[in-house]
Write an enzyme that holds these catalytic residues in place. Sequence first.
Site, mmCIF file in Angstrom:
data_model
loop_
_atom_site.group_PDB
_atom_site.id
_atom_site.type_symbol
_atom_site.label_atom_id
_atom_site.label_comp_id
_atom_site.label_asym_id
_atom_site.label_seq_id
_atom_site.Cartn_x
_atom_site.Cartn_y
_atom_site.Cartn_z
ATOM 1 N N ASN A 9 0.891 -1.226 -0.157
ATOM 2 C CA ASN A 9 0.137 -0.077 0.014
ATOM 3 C C ASN A 9 0.413 1.300 -0.024
ATOM 4 O O ASN A 9 1.718 0.800 0.813
ATOM 5 C CB ASN A 9 -0.855 -0.338 0.804
ATOM 6 C CG ASN A 9 -1.535 1.524 1.118
ATOM 7 O OD1 ASN A 9 -1.777 2.459 0.814
ATOM 8 N ND2 ASN A 9 -2.595 0.663 1.453
ATOM 9 N N HIS A 12 1.300 5.902 1.973
ATOM 10 C CA HIS A 12 2.011 7.216 2.569
ATOM 11 C C HIS A 12 3.176 7.538 1.847
ATOM 12 O O HIS A 12 3.755 8.588 2.570
ATOM 13 C CB HIS A 12 2.228 6.015 3.325
ATOM 14 C CG HIS A 12 0.598 6.525 4.373
ATOM 15 N ND1 HIS A 12 -0.181 7.369 4.921
ATOM 16 C CD2 HIS A 12 -0.002 4.726 4.983
ATOM 17 C CE1 HIS A 12 -1.009 6.935 5.554
ATOM 18 N NE2 HIS A 12 -0.820 5.229 5.356
ATOM 19 N N HIS A 45 -6.000 3.324 -1.385
ATOM 20 C CA HIS A 45 -6.677 4.072 -0.812
ATOM 21 C C HIS A 45 -7.876 5.557 -1.565
ATOM 22 O O HIS A 45 -7.002 6.533 -1.241
ATOM 23 C CB HIS A 45 -6.934 3.627 0.591
ATOM 24 C CG HIS A 45 -8.419 4.257 1.034
ATOM 25 N ND1 HIS A 45 -8.981 3.464 2.601
ATOM 26 C CD2 HIS A 45 -9.592 4.776 0.768
ATOM 27 C CE1 HIS A 45 -9.712 4.409 2.988
ATOM 28 N NE2 HIS A 45 -10.325 4.296 1.582
ATOM 29 N N ARG A 47 -9.130 8.202 -0.972
ATOM 30 C CA ARG A 47 -10.261 8.392 0.169
ATOM 31 C C ARG A 47 -11.363 9.777 -0.304
ATOM 32 O O ARG A 47 -10.668 10.403 -1.146
ATOM 33 C CB ARG A 47 -9.678 9.121 1.703
ATOM 34 C CG ARG A 47 -8.777 7.718 2.042
ATOM 35 C CD ARG A 47 -8.503 8.397 3.040
ATOM 36 N NE ARG A 47 -9.228 8.359 4.713
ATOM 37 C CZ ARG A 47 -9.726 6.921 5.490
ATOM 38 N NH1 ARG A 47 -9.061 6.440 5.462
ATOM 39 N NH2 ARG A 47 -10.341 7.395 5.842
ATOM 40 N N ARG A 51 -7.254 12.557 1.472
ATOM 41 C CA ARG A 51 -5.971 13.533 1.810
ATOM 42 C C ARG A 51 -4.671 12.487 1.693
ATOM 43 O O ARG A 51 -3.645 13.332 1.615
ATOM 44 C CB ARG A 51 -6.282 12.764 3.568
ATOM 45 C CG ARG A 51 -6.102 11.572 3.740
ATOM 46 C CD ARG A 51 -6.748 11.004 5.124
ATOM 47 N NE ARG A 51 -7.815 11.287 5.890
ATOM 48 C CZ ARG A 51 -8.512 10.456 6.785
ATOM 49 N NH1 ARG A 51 -7.383 9.793 7.091
ATOM 50 N NH2 ARG A 51 -9.439 11.032 7.203
ATOM 51 N N GLU A 72 -8.435 0.415 -3.291
ATOM 52 C CA GLU A 72 -9.455 0.474 -2.130
ATOM 53 C C GLU A 72 -10.891 1.490 -2.013
ATOM 54 O O GLU A 72 -9.745 3.050 -2.282
ATOM 55 C CB GLU A 72 -8.790 0.640 -0.896
ATOM 56 C CG GLU A 72 -8.402 -0.324 -0.060
ATOM 57 C CD GLU A 72 -7.435 -0.481 0.885
ATOM 58 O OE1 GLU A 72 -7.473 0.885 1.833
ATOM 59 O OE2 GLU A 72 -6.143 -0.952 0.912
ATOM 60 N N THR A 103 -8.022 3.451 8.152
ATOM 61 C CA THR A 103 -9.895 2.350 7.837
ATOM 62 C C THR A 103 -9.155 1.799 9.216
ATOM 63 O O THR A 103 -9.062 0.749 9.404
ATOM 64 C CB THR A 103 -9.725 1.842 6.854
ATOM 65 O OG1 THR A 103 -9.391 2.454 5.449
ATOM 66 C CG2 THR A 103 -11.531 1.163 7.029
ATOM 67 N N GLU A 153 -11.005 -9.344 3.213
ATOM 68 C CA GLU A 153 -10.129 -8.682 3.537
ATOM 69 C C GLU A 153 -10.162 -8.469 4.607
ATOM 70 O O GLU A 153 -10.869 -7.688 5.143
ATOM 71 C CB GLU A 153 -9.315 -7.459 2.619
ATOM 72 C CG GLU A 153 -7.779 -7.196 3.166
ATOM 73 C CD GLU A 153 -7.191 -6.240 2.857
ATOM 74 O OE1 GLU A 153 -6.933 -5.784 1.878
ATOM 75 O OE2 GLU A 153 -6.735 -5.428 3.463
ATOM 76 N N HIS A 193 -3.604 -4.860 7.440
ATOM 77 C CA HIS A 193 -3.741 -3.072 8.479
ATOM 78 C C HIS A 193 -2.902 -3.510 9.907
ATOM 79 O O HIS A 193 -2.744 -4.375 10.663
ATOM 80 C CB HIS A 193 -5.335 -3.054 8.652
ATOM 81 C CG HIS A 193 -5.593 -1.674 9.043
ATOM 82 N ND1 HIS A 193 -5.139 -1.322 9.959
ATOM 83 C CD2 HIS A 193 -5.582 -0.516 8.505
ATOM 84 C CE1 HIS A 193 -5.227 0.410 10.203
ATOM 85 N NE2 HIS A 193 -6.180 0.863 8.837
HETATM 86 N N1 PXP Z 1 -5.992 -3.059 3.975
HETATM 87 C C1 PXP Z 1 -6.877 -1.803 3.889
HETATM 88 C C2 PXP Z 1 -8.348 -2.397 3.013
HETATM 89 C C3 PXP Z 1 -6.602 -0.901 4.588
HETATM 90 O O1 PXP Z 1 -7.264 0.264 4.736
HETATM 91 C C4 PXP Z 1 -5.221 -0.727 4.507
HETATM 92 C C5 PXP Z 1 -5.042 1.084 5.124
HETATM 93 O O2 PXP Z 1 -4.783 1.831 4.406
HETATM 94 C C6 PXP Z 1 -4.180 -1.445 4.698
HETATM 95 C C7 PXP Z 1 -4.891 -2.937 4.131
HETATM 96 C C8 PXP Z 1 -2.584 -1.147 5.158
HETATM 97 O O3 PXP Z 1 -2.509 -0.765 6.381
HETATM 98 P P1 PXP Z 1 -1.436 -0.719 7.266
HETATM 99 O O4 PXP Z 1 -1.343 0.735 6.231
HETATM 100 O O5 PXP Z 1 -1.953 -0.586 8.366
HETATM 101 O O6 PXP Z 1 -0.870 -1.724 6.369
#
Ligand code: PXP
Length: 247
Positions: A9, A12, A45, A47, A51, A72, A103, A153, A193
Site C-alpha cells: 500500500n 503514505h 485507497h 479516500r 487526503r 480501495e 480505516t 480482506e 492493517h
Molecule cells: N488494507 C486496507 C483495507 C486498508 O485500509 C489499509 C490501510 O489503508 C491497509 C490494508 C494497510 O494498512 P497499513 O497501512 O496499516 O499497513
Amino acid sequence: MRELRLGVNIDHVATLRQARGTTYPDVMQAASCAFEAGAEGLTVHLREDRRHIQDADVVALCKWARCPINLEIAVTDEMLAIATRLKPAHSCLVPEKRQELTTEGGLDVIANRERIGQACGVLAAAGIRASLFVDPDVEQLDAIIATGAPAIEIHTGAYADAQLEAEREVQLARIQAMAKAADEAGLEVHGGHGLHLDNVAAIARIPQIQELNIGHSIVAQAIFVGLGEAVSAMRDAMQGARREAAD
Ligand code: PXP
C-alpha cells in the site's frame, strides 16, 4: 503450501507529498520500486477527502499495468463510477469515516448487505474482482457470501494494536477462525492493517490467507533502508513464516 502475495500500500508516499503540496515523492517511482523489489500487487485507497492518493495517481497506476492494482474505495456512487472507469484488477470495499486516522473497522455487511451486494455486482460487471474489508467476525459470513464477493480482506488492526499477549492471542484466534470459515465457503482470503516486521509472522502462518496488504510500516521502514529493501524484508518475513508453518 498456498501462495502468499504481498500487496504494498503506497498511500503514505502520497501522504508525504500532500503534506507540502510538492510533486515529490513520486508515487509512480514508489510503484516501480516496490514492484521491482517483489511486490505482487499495489494498493491505494482513494479516500473521499483525497487526503493522500489523488485521482490522477489512480489514473496513472491503472494505465501502468505492470502488476495488479487494488483500489480501495468506500461504497459510494462516486467511487464505484471511478473504479468502473479506471478498471483496476481488484477493488477492496471499505467503510470510511472522514474523521478517522485510518480505516478503523471492517464493513458491517449484515446491516448493508444489499448495498454492498449491488456494489459487488457493479464491479464484477466491469471485470473488477471485489474484496470486502471485514472484521474477523464469523457471524458476518452468511451476509458476506450473499453479496457475491469473491474475496474478503480480514482487518488485522485489533490483532496489531493489542497491547497484551493474551489479547493478541484472542485476536489471532478470531482471524484464524474467520480465514478457515471463509476459505471453506469458497472465498479467497486476504488480510491487512497494522502489520509490521515484528507481528506479520503469525498472520503469514495462517494457511488460508493468500494475500497481505501492508503499507504504513513498509513506508516508515523505507526512511531508514529505502523502499526496495523495506519491501523485500517484508516479503522475506512473510515467506519465511509461511514456509516454516508448512514444514
Ligand atoms: N488494507 C486496507 C483495507 C486498508 O485500509 C489499509 C490501510 O489503508 C491497509 C490494508 C494497510 O494498512 P497499513 O497501512 O496499516 O499497513
